[in-house]
Scaffold this motif. Structure first.
Motif, short mmCIF file in Angstrom:
data_model
loop_
_atom_site.label_atom_id
_atom_site.label_comp_id
_atom_site.label_asym_id
_atom_site.label_seq_id
_atom_site.Cartn_x
_atom_site.Cartn_y
_atom_site.Cartn_z
N LYS A 6 0.76 -1.17 0.00
CA LYS A 6 -0.16 0.02 0.05
C LYS A 6 0.96 1.30 0.03
CE LYS A 6 -3.76 2.25 2.39
NZ LYS A 6 -4.69 2.05 3.34
N VAL A 7 1.71 1.19 0.96
CA VAL A 7 2.77 2.37 1.01
C VAL A 7 3.29 2.67 -0.38
CG1 VAL A 7 4.80 3.29 1.83
CG2 VAL A 7 3.19 2.23 3.34
N ALA A 65 3.71 -2.45 -7.43
CA ALA A 65 4.09 -2.41 -6.14
C ALA A 65 4.35 -3.67 -5.30
CB ALA A 65 3.08 -1.59 -5.32
N LYS A 66 3.46 -4.73 -5.84
CA LYS A 66 3.69 -5.98 -5.39
C LYS A 66 4.79 -6.78 -5.76
CE LYS A 66 -1.39 -7.13 -5.46
NZ LYS A 66 -2.43 -7.88 -6.28
N TYR A 67 5.30 -6.49 -6.91
CA TYR A 67 6.55 -7.06 -7.71
C TYR A 67 7.67 -6.30 -6.91
CZ TYR A 67 10.25 -7.84 -11.12
OH TYR A 67 11.20 -8.44 -11.89
N TYR A 68 7.66 -5.04 -6.50
CA TYR A 68 8.97 -4.36 -5.87
C TYR A 68 8.97 -5.33 -4.58
CZ TYR A 68 9.89 -0.45 -8.45
OH TYR A 68 10.40 0.39 -9.48
N THR A 69 7.89 -5.66 -3.73
CA THR A 69 7.88 -6.20 -2.32
C THR A 69 8.39 -7.67 -2.68
OG1 THR A 69 5.54 -6.77 -2.51
CG2 THR A 69 6.41 -4.60 -1.35
N THR A 70 8.20 -8.44 -3.70
CA THR A 70 8.57 -9.66 -3.68
C THR A 70 9.93 -9.88 -4.36
OG1 THR A 70 7.71 -10.05 -6.01
CG2 THR A 70 6.17 -10.53 -4.13
N GLN A 71 10.59 -9.03 -4.85
CA GLN A 71 12.13 -9.21 -5.28
C GLN A 71 13.11 -9.39 -4.16
OE1 GLN A 71 12.81 -9.60 -8.67
NE2 GLN A 71 10.29 -9.74 -8.33
#
Length: 76
Positions: A6-7, A65-71
């Motif tokens: 979310k952020v 955003a989801k992609y960034y958090t899973t890398q």
């Protein structure tokens, strides 16, 4: 939506003022060339995308955003 996602989404939305970005914007955002983004997309890797009429591709900010958090970042 997870708080970290979310952020990141809110920061991206505040920057672009829209919910999806073009390949050119995605290239600037990620530091990857457009040809690298094309190669990743064709091989089924990278961030989820939307293909619009005439082959135009856009990347939803939520998926980015989801992609960034899973890398995973490897350090030596």
């Amino acid at each position: 939506m997870e708080s970290e996602v979310k952020v990141i989404f809110e920061a991206l939305y505040n920057k672009y003022k829209k919910v999806a970005i073009s390949k050119k914007e995605m290239s600037r955002e990620t530091g990857l060339s457009i040809s690298t983004l094309d190669r990743l997309r064709k091989s089924g890797h990278g961030c989820s995308y939307i293909q619009q009429g005439h082959g135009d591709v856009s990347y939803p900010l939520l998926e980015l955003a989801k992609y960034y958090t899973t890398q995973t970042i490897k350090t030596l």
